[in-house]
Design a protein around this motif. Structure first.
Motif, PDB file in Angstrom:
ATOM      1  N   ASN A 112      47.303   4.643  55.345  1.00 47.02           N
ATOM      2  CA  ASN A 112      47.812   2.953  55.136  1.00 47.02           C
ATOM      3  C   ASN A 112      47.252   2.255  56.115  1.00 47.02           C
ATOM      4  O   ASN A 112      46.725   1.213  55.690  1.00 47.02           O
ATOM      5  CB  ASN A 112      49.323   2.867  55.355  1.00 47.02           C
ATOM      6  N   ALA A 113      47.075   2.601  57.054  1.00 43.82           N
ATOM      7  CA  ALA A 113      46.224   2.133  58.373  1.00 43.82           C
ATOM      8  C   ALA A 113      44.390   2.036  58.384  1.00 43.82           C
ATOM      9  O   ALA A 113      44.184   1.291  58.830  1.00 43.82           O
ATOM     10  CB  ALA A 113      46.274   3.034  60.060  1.00 43.82           C
ATOM     11  N   ALA A 114      43.920   3.061  57.345  1.00 49.26           N
ATOM     12  CA  ALA A 114      42.858   3.664  56.870  1.00 49.26           C
ATOM     13  C   ALA A 114      42.379   2.257  57.170  1.00 49.26           C
ATOM     14  O   ALA A 114      40.934   1.908  57.661  1.00 49.26           O
ATOM     15  CB  ALA A 114      42.544   4.700  55.357  1.00 49.26           C
ATOM     16  N   GLY A 115      42.786   0.983  56.358  1.00 45.90           N
ATOM     17  CA  GLY A 115      42.100   0.298  55.894  1.00 45.90           C
ATOM     18  C   GLY A 115      42.437  -1.150  56.957  1.00 45.90           C
ATOM     19  O   GLY A 115      41.815  -2.190  56.842  1.00 45.90           O
ATOM     20  N   ALA A 116      43.102  -0.845  57.833  1.00 46.50           N
ATOM     21  CA  ALA A 116      42.971  -1.107  58.994  1.00 46.50           C
ATOM     22  C   ALA A 116      43.322  -1.450  60.163  1.00 46.50           C
ATOM     23  O   ALA A 116      43.451  -1.829  61.080  1.00 46.50           O
ATOM     24  CB  ALA A 116      44.469  -2.194  58.946  1.00 46.50           C
ATOM     25  N   SER A 117      41.926  -0.338  60.303  1.00 47.35           N
ATOM     26  CA  SER A 117      42.113  -0.243  62.019  1.00 47.35           C
ATOM     27  C   SER A 117      41.810  -1.088  62.851  1.00 47.35           C
ATOM     28  O   SER A 117      41.553  -0.623  64.055  1.00 47.35           O
ATOM     29  CB  SER A 117      41.025   1.095  61.749  1.00 47.35           C
ATOM     30  N   GLU A 118      41.275  -1.743  62.887  1.00 47.46           N
ATOM     31  CA  GLU A 118      40.188  -3.261  63.678  1.00 47.46           C
ATOM     32  C   GLU A 118      41.396  -3.778  64.371  1.00 47.46           C
ATOM     33  O   GLU A 118      41.825  -4.524  64.705  1.00 47.46           O
ATOM     34  CB  GLU A 118      39.208  -3.676  63.441  1.00 47.46           C
ATOM     35  N   PHE A 119      43.380  -4.070  63.385  1.00 51.87           N
ATOM     36  CA  PHE A 119      43.787  -4.594  64.404  1.00 51.87           C
ATOM     37  C   PHE A 119      44.751  -3.926  64.494  1.00 51.87           C
ATOM     38  O   PHE A 119      46.266  -4.091  64.927  1.00 51.87           O
ATOM     39  CB  PHE A 119      44.740  -5.293  62.885  1.00 51.87           C
ATOM     40  N   LEU A 120      45.054  -2.498  63.780  1.00 53.48           N
ATOM     41  CA  LEU A 120      45.970  -2.223  63.720  1.00 53.48           C
ATOM     42  C   LEU A 120      45.897  -0.493  64.416  1.00 53.48           C
ATOM     43  O   LEU A 120      44.745  -0.227  64.870  1.00 53.48           O
ATOM     44  CB  LEU A 120      47.314  -1.069  63.173  1.00 53.48           C
ATOM     45  N   ASP A 121      46.862   0.287  65.262  1.00 50.96           N
ATOM     46  CA  ASP A 121      46.784   1.487  66.106  1.00 50.96           C
ATOM     47  C   ASP A 121      47.727   2.445  65.399  1.00 50.96           C
ATOM     48  O   ASP A 121      48.770   2.072  64.531  1.00 50.96           O
ATOM     49  CB  ASP A 121      46.669   1.431  67.386  1.00 50.96           C
ATOM     50  N   ALA A 122      47.184   3.709  65.478  1.00 52.69           N
ATOM     51  CA  ALA A 122      48.189   4.999  64.979  1.00 52.69           C
ATOM     52  C   ALA A 122      48.674   5.654  65.961  1.00 52.69           C
ATOM     53  O   ALA A 122      48.151   6.484  66.317  1.00 52.69           O
ATOM     54  CB  ALA A 122      47.904   5.441  63.563  1.00 52.69           C
ATOM     55  N   VAL A 123      50.155   5.759  66.133  1.00 55.45           N
ATOM     56  CA  VAL A 123      50.322   6.852  66.703  1.00 55.45           C
ATOM     57  C   VAL A 123      50.958   8.096  66.814  1.00 55.45           C
ATOM     58  O   VAL A 123      52.070   7.875  65.724  1.00 55.45           O
ATOM     59  CB  VAL A 123      51.852   5.876  67.764  1.00 55.45           C
ATOM     60  N   GLN A 124      50.677   8.988  66.496  1.00 53.55           N
ATOM     61  CA  GLN A 124      51.084  10.298  65.791  1.00 53.55           C
ATOM     62  C   GLN A 124      52.850  10.866  66.557  1.00 53.55           C
ATOM     63  O   GLN A 124      53.436  10.177  67.637  1.00 53.55           O
ATOM     64  CB  GLN A 124      49.945  11.172  66.733  1.00 53.55           C
ATOM     65  N   ILE A 125      53.817  11.223  65.441  1.00 50.45           N
ATOM     66  CA  ILE A 125      55.047  11.498  65.406  1.00 50.45           C
ATOM     67  C   ILE A 125      55.024  13.396  66.196  1.00 50.45           C
ATOM     68  O   ILE A 125      54.552  13.881  65.408  1.00 50.45           O
ATOM     69  CB  ILE A 125      55.401  11.557  64.279  1.00 50.45           C
ATOM     70  N   ARG A 126      55.060  13.527  67.042  1.00 49.73           N
ATOM     71  CA  ARG A 126      54.891  15.014  67.549  1.00 49.73           C
ATOM     72  C   ARG A 126      56.170  15.885  67.586  1.00 49.73           C
ATOM     73  O   ARG A 126      57.401  15.211  67.218  1.00 49.73           O
ATOM     74  CB  ARG A 126      54.279  14.953  68.855  1.00 49.73           C
ATOM     75  N   GLY A 127      56.125  16.972  66.908  1.00 53.52           N
ATOM     76  CA  GLY A 127      56.797  17.936  66.670  1.00 53.52           C
ATOM     77  C   GLY A 127      57.990  18.097  65.514  1.00 53.52           C
ATOM     78  O   GLY A 127      58.930  18.525  66.244  1.00 53.52           O
TER      79      GLY A 127
END
Length: 508
Positions: free
Chosen positions: A442-457
């Protein structure tokens, strides 16, 4: 000069004749402008060039006549041994379709990038051909080895039936005695049948369907040959200049409403096949998150095949509800296995294709300093998630919250639950949300506006996307070819660009 040398010379001569025929205007010897259902011009329709195994000659002539009458498109056919025909395709680069006696030749063609799509047609069984009344009383494999039986075989180096029979008998150490008992080898299976018909041989191994045009011949099935069968399929030559027309004819040949009727009449063993339509309409249900990865691929498929693909993108929970209410698409591409399992009765054979990771999406620069799921429970934070019952994303999000032990803490901060991740992205961009749990894609087309925080574990934060064709589809082969296109390397690159991880090749 020994027999092997003679066979090689014969094959080279046939290849040269084939090439000369192609350069001189094709195998039919007729002017394409003379074809039409009314006896007039063919309305400028270009002829299709088909390379066809000799074993299929009678049935293909019947189909050719029927197709030309119905669509005013001339079909030029070059007949010969399967090996010689594929050599012609490789040498000349000319032609539109290839119909060998065994689909192993299409596999060879694909390995050499000579064949694009393939469409299954029927089966042929290797049998022992004899004259009516069985004057030599041939009843077993050992009878073929008797001194008083003149046995003729198809050459394994050129004819599909010879190749298949040799493979099967070699495994049982029975090919060598049969080879020694043969008085002659023929380049094609029809030449073997012709020897029996004129009394030049007492027995020969042929395909059962070939004997349809030989009323004076019968056949017997032997246990030793039961595994010697051939799948007949037609392939589109990769270098064709008219792929849409070639695929139209391939669909016609393989349809139980058209070409397969002729195959049945000519003694071939048929089953399945797509219902006939001049321009079929295929229906696809797919999770919304898959749209950026597959939509362009589907459009290209439509254009090449000359078909219509009606696609419905939505949250998988909504799609499942529609299917349970009676809407049954030809294929379903789900966002997660759970939503495929809910309609397993309609789609019994799913294939996992890709994976997508659940992440926390935040505005560029992460102004709220969100680093984990626990941070989403901070007071005053506005959080968006997928709707648990409407989409796979929402269902997986709740499982992830539960496994992470934070569901009770986060849910009071959830201000919106949507059926698709795109809606969450839009609300993040307008400032209505501080964070959203959605797919990485979902973030692939909005990478200039959004960051993605990984959910770990947390293992359940990864979703697997399966594809399946409906057991009731009228166009299973067409849907299968669409899946082949989705599995292609350009499509895999599109998936990767949208944040998906590829899985299907590891699954099969």
């Amino acid at each position: 000069m020994n027999r092997t040398v003679l066979l090689m010379i014969g094959s080279l001569i046939l290849l040269a004749v084939t090439f000369a025929a192609l350069i001189g205007g094709g195998g039919s010897g007729r002017n394409p402008a003379e074809f039409s259902s009314s006896g007039g011009a063919s309305l400028n329709r270009q002829p299709l060039m088909v390379y066809c195994a000799a074993s299929n000659r009678a049935v293909m002539e019947a189909i050719r006549e029927q197709y030309e009458r119905e669509y005013e498109t001339p079909i030029e056919i070059q007949y010969g041994p399967s090996q010689t025909l594929i050599s012609s395709i490789e040498v000349t680069g000319v032609g539109d379709l290839f119909l060998p006696a065994d689909d192993s030749f299409l596999a060879i063609g694909r390995e050499k990038s000579l064949i694009a799509e393939t469409v299954p047609i029927s089966l042929m069984q290797a049998v022992v051909a004899i004259r009516k009344g069985n004057p030599k009383s041939i009843e077993s494999f050992d009878d073929l080895l008797r001194d008083d039986v003149r046995l003729v075989l198809a050459n394994p180096e050129t004819a599909a039936v010879g190749k298949v029979v040799r493979q099967v008998l070699d495994a049982e150490d029975r090919w060598s005695p049969l080879e020694q008992a043969a008085i002659a080898y023929r380049a094609t299976v029809t030449e073997v049948a012709s020897d029996l018909a004129v009394g030049a041989a007492d027995a020969g191994i042929v395909y059962d369907a070939v004997l349809h045009t030989y009323p004076d011949l019968n056949y017997i099935e032997l246990p030793e040959l039961l595994a010697a069968s051939s799948r007949v399929a037609i392939g589109v030559i990769a270098s064709t200049k008219q792929p849409t027309a070639a695929l139209h004819f391939a669909r016609y040949v393989s349809s139980p409403d058209r070409g397969l009727k002729q195959y049945e009449k000519h003694g071939f063993r048929t089953s399945g096949g797509d219902a006939w339509s001049d321009r079929p309409e295929l229906s696809i249900f797919a999770g919304s998150m898959l749209r950026p990865a597959i939509d362009e691929t589907i459009t290209e498929f439509e254009q090449r095949e000359g078909v219509i693909v009606n696609r419905v993108y939505n949250g998988c929970g909504i799609l499942v509800a529609q299917m349970k209410a009676g809407q049954h698409p030809d294929a379903y591409f789900a966002c997660d296995n759970e939503f495929m399992n809910q309609v397993h009765d309609l789609f019994p054979h799913p294939i996992p294709v890709s994976q997508n990771e659940l992440v926390i999406l935040v505005p560029k620069g992460n102004p709220k300093n969100i680093a984990s799921l626990k941070d989403l429970a901070r007071e005053g934070l506005r959080v968006g998630i997928g709707h648990e019952k409407q989409c796979a994303m929402g269902w997986i999000t709740q499982n992830t919250f539960r496994e992470g032990g934070v569901q009770t803490e986060i849910m009071p901060n959830v201000t919106v639950q949507t059926p698709t991740g795109d809606m969450l992205v839009n609300q993040l961009q307008t400032g209505s949300l501080d964070a959203a749990v959605a797919y990485l894609s979902n973030a692939a087309g909005a990478s200039e506006f959004l960051d993605a925080v990984q959910i770990r574990g947390i293992e359940c934060s990864v979703a697997t996307q399966p594809w399946a064709v409906s057991k009731d589809s009228r166009y299973p082969n067409l849907a299968g070819r669409l899946f082949e296109r989705i599995r292609s390397m350009p499509s895999q690159e599109a998936f990767a660009a949208e944040g998906f991880r590829w899985q299907v090749d590891q699954a099969e």
